[in-house]
Design a protein around this motif. Structure first.
Motif, short mmCIF file in Angstrom:
data_model
loop_
_atom_site.label_atom_id
_atom_site.label_comp_id
_atom_site.label_asym_id
_atom_site.label_seq_id
_atom_site.Cartn_x
_atom_site.Cartn_y
_atom_site.Cartn_z
N ALA A 114 -2.41 -1.50 0.47
CA ALA A 114 -1.14 -2.15 0.79
C ALA A 114 -1.06 -3.43 -0.03
CB ALA A 114 -1.07 -2.47 2.28
N SER A 115 0.12 -4.02 -0.06
CA SER A 115 0.29 -5.27 -0.81
C SER A 115 -0.53 -6.38 -0.18
CB SER A 115 1.76 -5.66 -0.86
OG SER A 115 2.25 -5.88 0.45
N ARG A 116 -0.83 -7.39 -0.97
CA ARG A 116 -1.56 -8.55 -0.45
C ARG A 116 -0.64 -9.39 0.42
NH1 ARG A 116 -6.51 -10.69 -3.91
NH2 ARG A 116 -7.23 -8.68 -4.62
N CYS A 117 -1.18 -9.91 1.51
CA CYS A 117 -0.41 -10.77 2.40
C CYS A 117 -0.14 -12.10 1.70
CB CYS A 117 -1.18 -11.03 3.69
SG CYS A 117 -1.61 -9.54 4.62
N CYS B 289 -0.01 -5.46 5.40
CA CYS B 289 -0.48 -6.07 4.16
C CYS B 289 -1.99 -6.28 4.31
CB CYS B 289 0.25 -7.37 3.85
SG CYS B 289 0.04 -8.67 5.09
N GLN B 290 -2.65 -6.68 3.22
CA GLN B 290 -4.10 -6.89 3.25
C GLN B 290 -4.45 -8.20 2.55
OE1 GLN B 290 -4.90 -2.95 1.45
NE2 GLN B 290 -6.22 -2.59 3.23
N SER B 291 -5.54 -8.82 3.02
CA SER B 291 -6.00 -10.10 2.47
C SER B 291 -7.50 -10.07 2.24
CB SER B 291 -5.72 -11.24 3.46
OG SER B 291 -4.36 -11.47 3.60
N TYR C 196 -7.62 -1.87 -2.08
CA TYR C 196 -6.37 -2.20 -1.39
C TYR C 196 -5.45 -0.98 -1.35
CZ TYR C 196 -7.56 -7.14 -1.43
OH TYR C 196 -8.17 -8.36 -1.21
#
Length: 105
Positions: free
Chosen positions: A101-104, A61-63, A99
């Motif tokens: 990937a989905s957000r963390c 995931c990404q933040s 982004y």
């Protein structure tokens, strides 16, 4: 016969785990870089380890976090590569400035 079904279920679960691991995509860290891995999405978080040169990392995931400039541009996106482990997306070749990937969270 119950034992046979339990063994089959365990085998199926093991095969599913292997398939899931094989399906995880990894991305190259910038060439010649030993990359700091931090405990959160920013440079104010502690370093938990350093990746050696030539590594590939999964992105779960990404933040958003601290803005960092690196070989792949300037970004405030941080990639979660393991439980409690983040690297700046500016050092990971994802093929995108946004982004992937989905957000963390």
């Amino acid at each position: 016969m119950a034992v046979d079904r339990a063994e089959e279920t365990a085998a199926d679960a093991g095969e599913a785990a292997v398939s899931a691991e094989a399906a995880v995509r990894t991305y190259a860290v910038a060439p010649g870089v030993r990359l700091n891995v931090r405990s959160g999405p920013g440079t104010d978080y502690g370093i938990v380890r350093v990746l050696p040169e030539g590594m590939r990392v999964p992105i779960f995931c990404q933040s958003p976090g601290t803005t960092v400039s690196g070989p792949y541009g300037t970004s405030n996106i941080w990639d979660n590569i393991d439980n409690g482990q983040f690297v700046s997306d500016a050092y990971v070749q994802t093929g995108s400035d946004g982004y992937i990937a989905s957000r963390c969270g």
